[in-house]
Structure formats: C-alpha cells, structure tokens
Scaffold this motif. Structure first.
Motif, PDB file in Angstrom:
ATOM      1  N   SER A 338     113.362  17.478  95.128  1.00  0.00           N
ATOM      2  CA  SER A 338     113.597  17.940  96.507  1.00  0.00           C
ATOM      3  C   SER A 338     113.459  16.730  97.432  1.00  0.00           C
ATOM      4  N   ASP A 339     112.403  16.679  98.236  1.00  0.00           N
ATOM      5  CA  ASP A 339     112.292  15.602  99.225  1.00  0.00           C
ATOM      6  C   ASP A 339     111.192  14.604  98.921  1.00  0.00           C
ATOM      7  N   GLY A 340     110.739  14.548  97.666  1.00  0.00           N
ATOM      8  CA  GLY A 340     109.721  13.577  97.300  1.00  0.00           C
ATOM      9  C   GLY A 340     110.318  12.193  97.109  1.00  0.00           C
ATOM     10  N   ALA A 341     109.453  11.184  97.120  1.00  0.00           N
ATOM     11  CA  ALA A 341     109.914   9.799  96.990  1.00  0.00           C
ATOM     12  C   ALA A 341     109.880   9.304  95.555  1.00  0.00           C
ATOM     13  N   ASN A 342     109.154  10.011  94.666  1.00  0.00           N
ATOM     14  CA  ASN A 342     109.010   9.573  93.285  1.00  0.00           C
ATOM     15  C   ASN A 342     109.528  10.626  92.311  1.00  0.00           C
ATOM     16  N   THR A 343     109.962  10.148  91.152  1.00  0.00           N
ATOM     17  CA  THR A 343     110.473  11.068  90.148  1.00  0.00           C
ATOM     18  C   THR A 343     109.343  11.928  89.600  1.00  0.00           C
ATOM     19  N   LEU A 344     109.722  12.967  88.907  1.00  0.00           N
ATOM     20  CA  LEU A 344     108.749  13.859  88.292  1.00  0.00           C
ATOM     21  C   LEU A 344     107.847  13.092  87.330  1.00  0.00           C
ATOM     22  N   GLU A 345     108.444  12.245  86.499  1.00  0.00           N
ATOM     23  CA  GLU A 345     107.640  11.480  85.536  1.00  0.00           C
ATOM     24  C   GLU A 345     106.715  10.499  86.250  1.00  0.00           C
ATOM     25  N   GLN A 346     107.190   9.866  87.321  1.00  0.00           N
ATOM     26  CA  GLN A 346     106.331   8.941  88.069  1.00  0.00           C
ATOM     27  C   GLN A 346     105.153   9.677  88.702  1.00  0.00           C
ATOM     28  N   MET A 347     105.426  10.846  89.272  1.00  0.00           N
ATOM     29  CA  MET A 347     104.345  11.636  89.865  1.00  0.00           C
ATOM     30  C   MET A 347     103.323  12.037  88.801  1.00  0.00           C
ATOM     31  N   ALA A 348     103.811  12.405  87.629  1.00  0.00           N
ATOM     32  CA  ALA A 348     102.923  12.854  86.560  1.00  0.00           C
ATOM     33  C   ALA A 348     102.084  11.715  85.998  1.00  0.00           C
ATOM     34  N   TYR A 350     101.338   8.835  87.329  1.00  0.00           N
ATOM     35  CA  TYR A 350     100.408   8.308  88.333  1.00  0.00           C
ATOM     36  C   TYR A 350      99.197   9.230  88.446  1.00  0.00           C
ATOM     37  N   CYS A 351      99.458  10.528  88.458  1.00  0.00           N
ATOM     38  CA  CYS A 351      98.390  11.522  88.531  1.00  0.00           C
ATOM     39  C   CYS A 351      97.466  11.398  87.315  1.00  0.00           C
ATOM     40  N   ARG A 352      98.075  11.272  86.143  1.00  0.00           N
ATOM     41  CA  ARG A 352      97.301  11.091  84.898  1.00  0.00           C
ATOM     42  C   ARG A 352      96.447   9.830  84.960  1.00  0.00           C
ATOM     43  N   ASP A 353      97.051   8.739  85.437  1.00  0.00           N
ATOM     44  CA  ASP A 353      96.339   7.461  85.470  1.00  0.00           C
ATOM     45  C   ASP A 353      95.203   7.452  86.494  1.00  0.00           C
ATOM     46  N   MET A 354      95.230   8.391  87.432  1.00  0.00           N
ATOM     47  CA  MET A 354      94.117   8.528  88.376  1.00  0.00           C
ATOM     48  C   MET A 354      92.942   9.280  87.747  1.00  0.00           C
ATOM     49  N   GLY A 355      93.165   9.798  86.538  1.00  0.00           N
ATOM     50  CA  GLY A 355      92.087  10.480  85.836  1.00  0.00           C
ATOM     51  C   GLY A 355      92.175  11.995  85.872  1.00  0.00           C
ATOM     52  N   TYR A 356      93.257  12.527  86.447  1.00  0.00           N
ATOM     53  CA  TYR A 356      93.409  13.980  86.493  1.00  0.00           C
ATOM     54  C   TYR A 356      93.978  14.500  85.172  1.00  0.00           C
ATOM     55  N   GLU A 357      93.709  15.788  84.905  1.00  0.00           N
ATOM     56  CA  GLU A 357      94.165  16.424  83.662  1.00  0.00           C
ATOM     57  C   GLU A 357      95.532  17.078  83.801  1.00  0.00           C
ATOM     58  N   TYR A 358      95.910  17.399  85.032  1.00  0.00           N
ATOM     59  CA  TYR A 358      97.164  18.129  85.200  1.00  0.00           C
ATOM     60  C   TYR A 358      97.759  17.929  86.588  1.00  0.00           C
ATOM     61  N   LEU A 359      99.067  18.218  86.634  1.00  0.00           N
ATOM     62  CA  LEU A 359      99.826  18.153  87.880  1.00  0.00           C
ATOM     63  C   LEU A 359     100.555  19.474  88.058  1.00  0.00           C
ATOM     64  N   THR A 523     103.447   9.138  95.393  1.00  0.00           N
ATOM     65  CA  THR A 523     102.226   8.966  94.611  1.00  0.00           C
ATOM     66  C   THR A 523     101.020   8.630  95.486  1.00  0.00           C
ATOM     67  N   SER A 524     101.256   7.935  96.598  1.00  0.00           N
ATOM     68  CA  SER A 524     100.145   7.600  97.498  1.00  0.00           C
ATOM     69  C   SER A 524      99.539   8.849  98.132  1.00  0.00           C
ATOM     70  N   GLY A 525     100.295   9.957  98.144  1.00  0.00           N
ATOM     71  CA  GLY A 525      99.800  11.192  98.739  1.00  0.00           C
ATOM     72  C   GLY A 525      98.627  11.789  97.997  1.00  0.00           C
ATOM     73  N   TYR A 526      98.441  11.404  96.719  1.00  0.00           N
ATOM     74  CA  TYR A 526      97.283  11.914  95.977  1.00  0.00           C
ATOM     75  C   TYR A 526      95.966  11.493  96.630  1.00  0.00           C
ATOM     76  N   ASP A 527      95.987  10.355  97.312  1.00  0.00           N
ATOM     77  CA  ASP A 527      94.767   9.875  97.977  1.00  0.00           C
ATOM     78  C   ASP A 527      94.298  10.830  99.070  1.00  0.00           C
ATOM     79  N   ASP A 528      95.212  11.665  99.571  1.00  0.00           N
ATOM     80  CA  ASP A 528      94.843  12.611 100.623  1.00  0.00           C
ATOM     81  C   ASP A 528      93.918  13.713 100.121  1.00  0.00           C
ATOM     82  N   MET A 529      93.789  13.848  98.802  1.00  0.00           N
ATOM     83  CA  MET A 529      92.877  14.860  98.253  1.00  0.00           C
ATOM     84  C   MET A 529      91.490  14.718  98.880  1.00  0.00           C
ATOM     85  N   ARG A 530      91.122  13.505  99.175  1.00  0.00           N
ATOM     86  CA  ARG A 530      89.800  13.238  99.755  1.00  0.00           C
ATOM     87  C   ARG A 530      89.609  13.984 101.075  1.00  0.00           C
TER      88      ARG A 530
END
Length: 567
Positions: A338-348, A350-359, A523-530
């Motif tokens: 849709s209107d995201g800046a990164n592909t599905l695989e990139q989002m996944a 990056y999320c994994r590499d941040m230590g999360y279990e799922y997206l 991918t930078s939007g994950y930082d907003d979780m804080r």
C-alpha cells in the motif's frame, strides 16, 4: 542532517514549485525524489556524490542537491523560492485540507499573505467566493486555523524530548557536579509539551544563573526570572523554559512539585493531608524521601495525575508498568503493497533483527485508494508472499492482517470471503471525519460488533497539533470492545498516540486488552513503539493487559481460536 530532514526539504521544494506554478515535470521530479529517498535506510549525510548517484532513482541533480544540503543545510533553488514567498504563505502549506494550488489562489487572488489574514478572510466569508472553495471548505480551513492558533508554541513529546535531553546535558556540563533533572511535561510524559522545565540543586543560585545565561540555546526573560528561577525561551524550538534553582537539601521537594499535576499535589490522601503539605513540612533531598515521609510507595512521574495513584501508593498496590522490553511483536504495519516505504520482506527482517518474534502486516484496504489500498487480488497475492516468507524466516512469524476501513455505515470494506482469509483485522476510520459524537460512536460500535474485527485502530483519528479527532463516547466504545472481545490499539505514532492515555484505566477496568502498535510505514517507524509504551504506562498499563507482550505462539492461538468462534 538526518534523512527525514533532507526529505522534508525536498518535499517543501516540490510544494513551492507547485505553488509558483512551475513546470509539472520539475514538480514531479522532486516528488519522486521524496518517494525514492524514503526507501533509503543508510544515512544520506555520510554519502558522496557517486554513492548518491548509485541509489536507484537518484540522478546527478538530486545527488548534487543532497551534497549541498549536507554542506549548507539547504540548497540554492529552495532558498530562492523561499525568498520569493512570504513566510505566511509558506505556513499556509501546512494547513490541513488545502494544497499548493489552493494556497496559490488564496495568495494571488485574495492577496492574503499571512495565516491571520486568512482567518479574517474566512470569518468575513471572502474565501467561499473564490473558485474551487465554497462554504464547507472555508469552514474547514477556519477550524484548522483556529486549532493551529490554539496549539502554537507547543511541541509533540517526541519533538521536545531530544531538545530537553540536550538542554539537560548542556546544564550538567555548565554546572559540573551539580544535580539537575528534567521536570514538568517532559518528565510526566505528556503527549503535548507546552514548556520545558528543569530543576537544578544548588546553594549558589546567582552563579548558576550566570552559567545558564552562557548557554547559546537559551534566552533569558529577565523580568520574569527571580532569585530562584530562571525563565526564558529555548531559542531553537521556541518553547517557554523554566529552570528552578533549589537548595541541595530541598532538591527532592522542588523536583516533585514541578513533576506532578496540580491534582496529584492537592489530592487529600489521609487526615486532611495532601502532598503539598508533606513537601512543606520538611526538607527532602530526593522524591523517594517525600513519598516515604507521606507513608506511601514511590509514585513514578507519569502516574502523578490525581486519579487513584495516591490510594494505590498508600496500600502499596501500584501496578508494575509495562516496559518496552516486554513487547514481543509489532502489529499494524504497512509495506509497499500500500503506502509503506519498505517491502514486506524488509519490514519483516528488520522487525526480526530488532529482536521481535512476529510482525503483523496491515496494509490499507481497498477503500483507501489514495494510499494504494489493496484490492482483493492484491490481498491474495500478499498472503501468498507471507506464506513463503514464513517458511524462509521461521521461527519468525508474519501474521496476515489488514487495516480495513470502517465505512460510513460502520461496515468493513471487504466481503466475508476475503475477511475470513486474514489472521486478524485492524478496523479504522480514515474518511468522512466530520462527524458528531453520536454518529462517530455508532459507526465505531457497528465495526466493533463485526465478528471479523480483531482490533480497533486509532479510535478518534486525531493528529496531535494538526487535527482534532472526531468526538466519541469513549465509555460506550470501550464497553462495546469489552462485550465483543475487541482489542484497542494505542497507536504509537507520535502524531496520534490514540487511544488517549486518559482512557487506558477505564479500558483496563473493563478487561479490554490494549496493543502497542507503531502504524509503521517505514522500518524506522518501529522505533515509535517506545512512545506507545510511554502512553500506556501513563494510563497504568501493565504487561499482562498488553496484547503484544504475548509470544508468537500465543498470538497465533488467540487469532485462530477467535476466528473459530465466528459462525
């Protein structure tokens, strides 16, 4: 300069070119540059000309301008356009609901060059007479201007926090060995910051004031200042600033007084006593000492709002608040589908590499055509890719979701045969926002009653400092979520922070689980979780009542069992 600030300059250039009715191809080249640069994760500031030209979609001209920005903070063409445009007209480009073309009409045909003049034109019914406007557009602009006027001189927490941290660091360097701490809106984690406040412990206030006046980022208001308080302005962001100079022995007293709401300080908790009485009775070097003297547990600053925190502190029953480290996954995210800046695989990944279990991927649904919303075929194509990526990235898990638009009648914008293909559905309102409370509440409740609605997205649709949310009956909406086992998101985007923290406690009382969702479009939007965690904590949110503290296996089971109950 950060990538987002470079992108902001190119976006402004595109708007100014359109405002000045320049060649459409030139406007498009800058707009395309914005889209291209949003996909770049590496710092643009560290790249040379050749490296920049190597980025797909970045030509020699754009690369040269990035180099110029990194060198000077701007580029010549943008500076020339800004010089040819009244500052008030540039400010109009930020008004919700009107783009560069309408601003050009306002400027050239109405001769209006400031937002104050524009508001006056609205109130004198001049704007509605212009071609392409009308009474409804005029009223929407008037409301947007009033809202902006009301919020002038304020910042989002996410914008004010780094400035406050930098100021604290500067003060600690200017006054080595002196105790200093942030206070006020920042320390209480308020979503909107109206003033920067700090407390400095010193027995030499005159010397401290002299040192503060040497800081380049501060400008003193001598008339408003006093022997024990420095008042002035942060010259970078314009925020009003107050620095309280407290004797070292009273540092705790002063810090608590300026890190608590009036309701917290004045609430009677025992034998006619309130925290103001306790503070005034004796000197305390720390806040912990003040609460101990009151015979209660320490209350963290974000909870000091005058609700039930003092009673809980007296009974030693304060909740263990949610921590960022408690989160195990990220739900409600967008990709290039849709209107995201990164592909599905990139989002996944990056999320994994941040230590999360799922997206949880929740691209926009088909009604949101302006955001590239997914048609039915796109949904099935994305779900097939998710299945392939789940095999590739296991044990990391991608859940099939969608941010389904809530239509005017409260229905979701897919038929049942598509709705049932998703693991979960975030239902959100994005259109027809000018509703009264009855209409908005009814629309939300109808969506909540839909058995396929798993989660309610950004309940009021607000954009802090930009747009008021539509009015809703929060109690009725939360009660409906409780009745239909619907999770409510705390949208962690700093512009939203919606659901408002003031309603978290009521949701918890009703047994409604909350989910900290970044609504990430990059991918930078994950930082907003804080920021979502801070909002949850402020409302008393615990790990146990936060949905995305569950493991991937627990989330999968929850989604599966919920769907199995749909008849």
């Amino acid at each position: 300069m950060e990538n987002k600030n470079i992108i902001k300059l190119f976006r402004l250039a595109a708007e100014l070119l359109e405002l000045h009715d320049e060649n459409p191809f030139k406007v498009r080249s800058y707009a395309n540059a914005v889209g291209t640069l949003e996909l770049v994760e590496a710092p643009l500031a560290g790249m040379g000309q050749a490296q920049l030209e190597g980025i797909a979609g970045v030509g020699k001209g754009i690369a040269a301008k990035i180099m110029e920005i990194n060198s000077t903070g701007s580029f010549a063409e943008l500076d020339q356009m800004l010089a040819a445009t009244p500052p008030g007209v540039v400010e109009m480009l930020r008004i919700k609901g009107i783009g560069p073309k309408k601003v050009r009409v306002i400027w050239k045909e109405l001769g209006t060059e400031t937002v104050e003049e524009l508001l006056e034109a609205c109130e004198q019914d001049k704007l509605s007479k212009l071609k392409g406007f009308g009474a409804k557009t005029q009223e929407n602009i008037r409301q947007a201007l009033l809202f902006t006027q009301q919020n002038r001189g304020k910042l989002l927490y996410a914008e004010a926090e780094p400035a406050a941290a930098e100021l604290l660091q500067q003060i600690q360097q200017a006054l080595p060995g002196v105790q200093a701490a942030l206070a006020g809106d920042i320390r209480r984690r308020m979503e909107i910051v109206e003033k920067l406040e700090l407390v400095v412990g010193t027995d030499a206030p005159a010397e401290a004031e002299e040192a503060l006046n040497q800081l380049e980022m501060l400008q003193q208001n001598e008339k408003a200042s006093g022997p024990l308080v420095w008042r002035g302005q942060h010259i970078v962001n314009g925020l009003e600033t107050a620095i309280y100079l407290a004797p070292v022995a009273c540092f705790g007293n002063e810090l608590l007084m300026h890190s608590s709401s009036k309701a917290h300080l004045s609430q009677v908790f025992a034998a006619g006593k309130c925290m103001i009485n306790v503070v005034r009775e004796e000197k305390h070097a720390t806040e912990e000492d003040v609460y101990a003297a009151a015979g209660m547990a320490y209350v963290v600053p974000e909870l000091r709002e005058g609700t039930n925190e003092l009673q809980l502190a007296m009974e030693n029953k304060l909740p263990r608040l949610l921590e960022l480290s408690d989160l195990k996954g990220s739900l409600h995210n967008h990709s290039t589908y849709s209107d995201g800046a990164n592909t599905l695989e990139q989002m996944a990944t990056y999320c994994r590499d941040m230590g999360y279990e799922y997206l949880g991927i929740c691209d926009h649904s088909k009604t949101a055509s302006y955001a590239g919303g997914l048609r039915e075929g796109d949904v099935l194509r994305q779900q097939k890719e998710i299945e392939e990526l789940n095999k590739k990235l296991a044990p990391f898990r991608i859940f099939k979701g969608i941010e389904s638009d809530i239509l005017g009648d409260g229905s979701l914008d897919y038929d049942t045969d598509i709705l049932q293909t998703f693991d979960f559905i975030v239902a959100s309102i994005h259109s027809s926002l000018n509703m009264d409370e009855k209409k908005a509440t009814s629309r939300l409740i109808t969506a909540i009653e839909n058995p396929y609605t798993t989660m309610l997205g950004h309940p009021t649709g607000r954009l802090l400092l930009r747009r008021e949310g539509y009015p809703i009956n929060h109690r009725a909406v939360i009660d409906a979520c409780a009745a239909h086992n619907v999770i409510i998101e705390i949208n962690a985007n700093p512009w939203r922070l919606d659901m408002d923290w003031r309603w978290v406690q009521y949701a918890l009382e009703k047994g409604v689980m909350l989910s900290i969702n970044p609504d990430a479009h990059h991918t930078s939007g994950y930082d907003d979780m804080r920021y979502g965690v801070l909002v949850g904590r402020k409302g008393g949110l615990t790990k146990e009542m936060t949905f995305n503290t569950k493991s991937a296996a627990e989330v999968e089971r929850y989604f599966r069992e919920r769907k199995e109950k749909i008849k």
